[in-house]
Write a protein that holds these residues in place. Sequence first.
Motif, PDB file in Angstrom:
ATOM      1  N   SER A  28      -1.648  -2.422  -9.611  1.00 53.10           N
ATOM      2  CA  SER A  28      -2.633  -2.501  -8.401  1.00 53.10           C
ATOM      3  C   SER A  28      -1.850  -1.553  -7.314  1.00 53.10           C
ATOM      4  N   PRO A  29      -2.855  -0.687  -6.653  1.00 52.71           N
ATOM      5  CA  PRO A  29      -2.350  -0.257  -5.494  1.00 52.71           C
ATOM      6  C   PRO A  29      -1.376  -0.875  -4.487  1.00 52.71           C
ATOM      7  N   ALA A  30      -0.271  -0.340  -4.154  1.00 57.97           N
ATOM      8  CA  ALA A  30       0.574  -1.145  -3.096  1.00 57.97           C
ATOM      9  C   ALA A  30       0.044  -1.336  -1.720  1.00 57.97           C
ATOM     10  N   GLY A  31      -1.260  -0.541  -1.816  1.00 60.92           N
ATOM     11  CA  GLY A  31      -1.589  -0.628  -0.136  1.00 60.92           C
ATOM     12  C   GLY A  31      -0.543  -0.098   0.918  1.00 60.92           C
ATOM     13  N   ASP A  32      -0.565  -0.235   2.056  1.00 59.79           N
ATOM     14  CA  ASP A  32       0.517   0.557   2.939  1.00 59.79           C
ATOM     15  C   ASP A  32       1.704  -0.375   3.338  1.00 59.79           C
ATOM     16  N   ASP A  33       1.972  -1.157   2.158  1.00 61.76           N
ATOM     17  CA  ASP A  33       3.165  -2.128   2.317  1.00 61.76           C
ATOM     18  C   ASP A  33       4.267  -0.994   2.509  1.00 61.76           C
ATOM     19  N   PRO A  34       5.075  -1.033   3.451  1.00 64.87           N
ATOM     20  CA  PRO A  34       6.198  -0.096   3.837  1.00 64.87           C
ATOM     21  C   PRO A  34       7.427  -0.462   2.948  1.00 64.87           C
ATOM     22  N   SER A  37       7.810  -2.497  -3.363  1.00 65.62           N
ATOM     23  CA  SER A  37       7.533  -3.807  -3.927  1.00 65.62           C
ATOM     24  C   SER A  37       8.206  -4.063  -5.228  1.00 65.62           C
ATOM     25  N   PRO A 262      -6.141   6.532   0.757  1.00 63.99           N
ATOM     26  CA  PRO A 262      -5.481   7.502   1.430  1.00 63.99           C
ATOM     27  C   PRO A 262      -5.784   8.657   0.562  1.00 63.99           C
TER      28      PRO A 262
ATOM     29  N   GLN B 104       2.043   8.582   3.024  1.00 62.41           N
ATOM     30  CA  GLN B 104       3.013   7.495   2.444  1.00 62.41           C
ATOM     31  C   GLN B 104       2.593   7.269   1.025  1.00 62.41           C
ATOM     32  N   THR B 190       8.544   6.079   3.352  1.00 62.14           N
ATOM     33  CA  THR B 190       8.673   4.566   3.749  1.00 62.14           C
ATOM     34  C   THR B 190       8.765   3.711   2.620  1.00 62.14           C
TER      35      THR B 190
END
Lengths: 373, 554
Positions: A28-34, A37, A262, B104, B190
């Motif tokens: 699953s795409p990690a999203g913009d979790d900085p 993960s 993105p 990112q 990041t």
Amino acid sequence: MTAVISYPALSSEEVVAPLAGLSQSAPSPAGDDPAPSESNQPAKAASAASRPSTRGWPRLLRRGFARLAQAAFMIWAAASLTFAAVQLAPGETIDTLLGVNANDPVMRAQVIQDWGLDHPVAVQYLLYFWRLAHGDLGVSYVEHRPVAALLADVFPATAELTLWAFAIAVVLAVVLAVATSGGSRLGRALSQAVELAVVSAPPFWIGMLLLAVFSFRLGWFPVAGTSGWRAVALPALAIGWPIGCYLAQVLREGLDRALEQPFALTARARGLRLRDVKLRHGLRHAALPALTMSGLTVGNLLGGAVICETVFGRAGLGQLALHAINAKDIPVILAAGLLSAAVFVAVTTAVDLAYLAVDPRLRGAGTWQEAKA
Amino acid sequence: MTATVVDAAPIVDIVNLQVVFPRSDRLIQAVRGLDLRIGRGEAVGIVGESGSGKSVTVRSLLGLAGTGAIVEADRFDLFGRPALGQSERAWRRLRGGRIGLVLQDALVSLDPLRTVRAEIDEVLRRHRPGSAAQRAARVKQLLDDVGMDEPALRSRQRPHQLSGGLRQRALIASAVAGDPDLIVADEPTTALDVTVQAQVLALLAARRAADTALLLVSHDLAVVAKVCDRVIVMKDGVAVEEGPTDQVLAAPAVAYTRQLLASVPSAASRGRTLSLTQPQPLPARRRQADRTVLRAERLSRDFNAPGGAVCHAVRSVSLTVAAGETLGLVGESGSGKSTVAKLLAGLLEPGQGQVWLDGQLWAPLSDRGRLARRRQIQLIAQDPLSSFDPRYSAEQILAEPLRRDRLGRSEIARQINRVLDLVHLSQALLNSSPRTFSGGERQRLAIARALIAQPAVLIADEPVSALDVSVQAQILDLLAQVQAETAASLVFISHDLGVVHHLADRVLVMKDGLVVESGPADDVFRCPSHPYTQELLAALPQLPASAAACQPAL
């Protein structure tokens, strides 16, 4: 065969749901979790060798075979249900099969011979599959012809209609979705309004409307008939148009979602036109839910054909089934049911295999974590 | 390229940039009066917290500020030509051809359905046309340049088949494929582990050495310090401070920058508050080193990886946590630290080994056997919002752990007020949904929910990783204060060595499911004995001010 195409309002989650079984290995795409993960698989720094798994293709083949085995099972189940339906119908099995000819002693003897009714049920069941395996679908005691021959007469016309309708639907859906996704609100609202109207309209009504304009008034297309592309154009449009509008809605939502990702920004930052981003990147992402929907609609197309074939006076599977039902011609009804079940199974199998072609992640092979393990 | 007058001009010359997003009810001023000038081969950094307008600024350089964005400026010259209001065609020539963008997380910033080769080839076809064979050779060359092993193989793979570092390299290769004069990198490191981050920063620095200008956007001051000559500190759409990196970071002139720097947890900040302008000593904790609350013995846990392989997520991990103690667990992604957290919390059964809670067996044990003691261990998650029922109000979230007790209404209210006071949340928020909360408020609510159960042990899994540095500072201060007031033990899991060094009494360093090093935080971080710990510390970007304070003994 009395099913009419219906378009339930599905939310996107429901549309994607059939994918769940295939996608367990898709990351699953990690999203913009900085933050990194953490997964349960061991991860490693970039320097770690990450060769692609050589087991990838065999596994894909295994998965394909598993899906085909599943399809075979479903067809066996459908055929068994058909057999059971005949056995469990109220009254004597022989009367069920003979329908209006129940009092003809010659035919009675013929049916007992054909179906092996003088044997125990288990033997009848085996005989039934023996005949099916040899392409023997029985004999219509109304038409006095083999059912397989009756089906073979009309199947090409229905297949032609269905394929054209589907082609029209796909082209329409892609054009509408690409033209109206992402961009102006006005065009989108307009398109959505028209789509909703077309989806809501009953296909026979659209068919009659098309006939009224293009056949009676303009005289461009024949009013009835089965031969030539002109004869197939209007009925195909009558079936394909609403499906296309329906698919357009699913596809547009998928495109919109893809354009928010993105990678769409990355693609535009490479100097691509927005249109090219949609065509080269977005469509493939949007195709997955749309594939699910088109699988379901194509499965239902045979049912929808009944109405359209009636309106346009075309010979076809729908007409054959309709006549058989009116004449209580049980062997033909059973065969038509079996055939539509087989088509449905074939289409959904094809859709499932198409997922694997569209989304490499679903092939479940060669993620770098596995390669390391 | 022939040297013309235009080529001598700075790449970016923007004066008084204004970016506004009109919304139905109001105008959102994302950027307010920013000046930005980037010369040839220069490296400029923009630092700021979320919502400071840094991403919008860099995207406006590509004419991609966002849907409906209104971009205005007194001067907006790119490569010596006014770019504002230029045609889409002209923008598309710049994008990818003269300005390359790196975002990112390449897992979603590269098209996940396409191969690395297709992604890079897309740039070549647009900006550097050639025959298919020429382009294929160029793709291989580019992957080679960014340090990919086996470029021919990598080019056929897709992002999910590559590790985080390789993926990010592929993304950079696609951004530089058009041979741009400026690379714009928005939080390029990041989501990466420190060692991988160091490699990616080295790669960007190498491009920079090859005379490509760089605009690096980050929330992390240390990352910018490592690569950039000049830094701009942004806050609420305004540049509050600008100057040479060393000067700004070593001797910040503006209070906000000073605050930002003071908020960064590190060895130097141990034992003092982060969120106050004048650091105060942290409240004293009641550590009872002789009373072990949680003890794990030789814990192991395997998982079945897809494809029949077995992944040893945790291998023979032993640890103890004393009453009131803070144990730090550090490691890179995939090192098994989250699995340890789940094993300790009793949310996952160990394959081998035992966990003892207050001297009684805690795992392996049936769920029923654990139920009565469940509340003694509480988890705090990285993303608090997804750990809340989205339909619950803050009050319902806090009341849920008390449900088993069948307390009266007034007693529940009293308990809720007690934890709200502990985490400094206003009672006015009780009836609203946490969705309307800020990131810091959400994490406070998550901590409050953990505390209402009056636990003996708090397990916090990356609790501050998703937060801005100033909010992170507040939450870290809060955790220290909560521990002082409740005497709870804390198992603090993080990939961020600075945070752990700031907070933890003792640390365990994990790698590939094993504990490779453990001991008091100062000993482990100042004189690491294991090569892996040394590698981690060496990869850590340092702020100039604190560089001398915690030099690892190599």
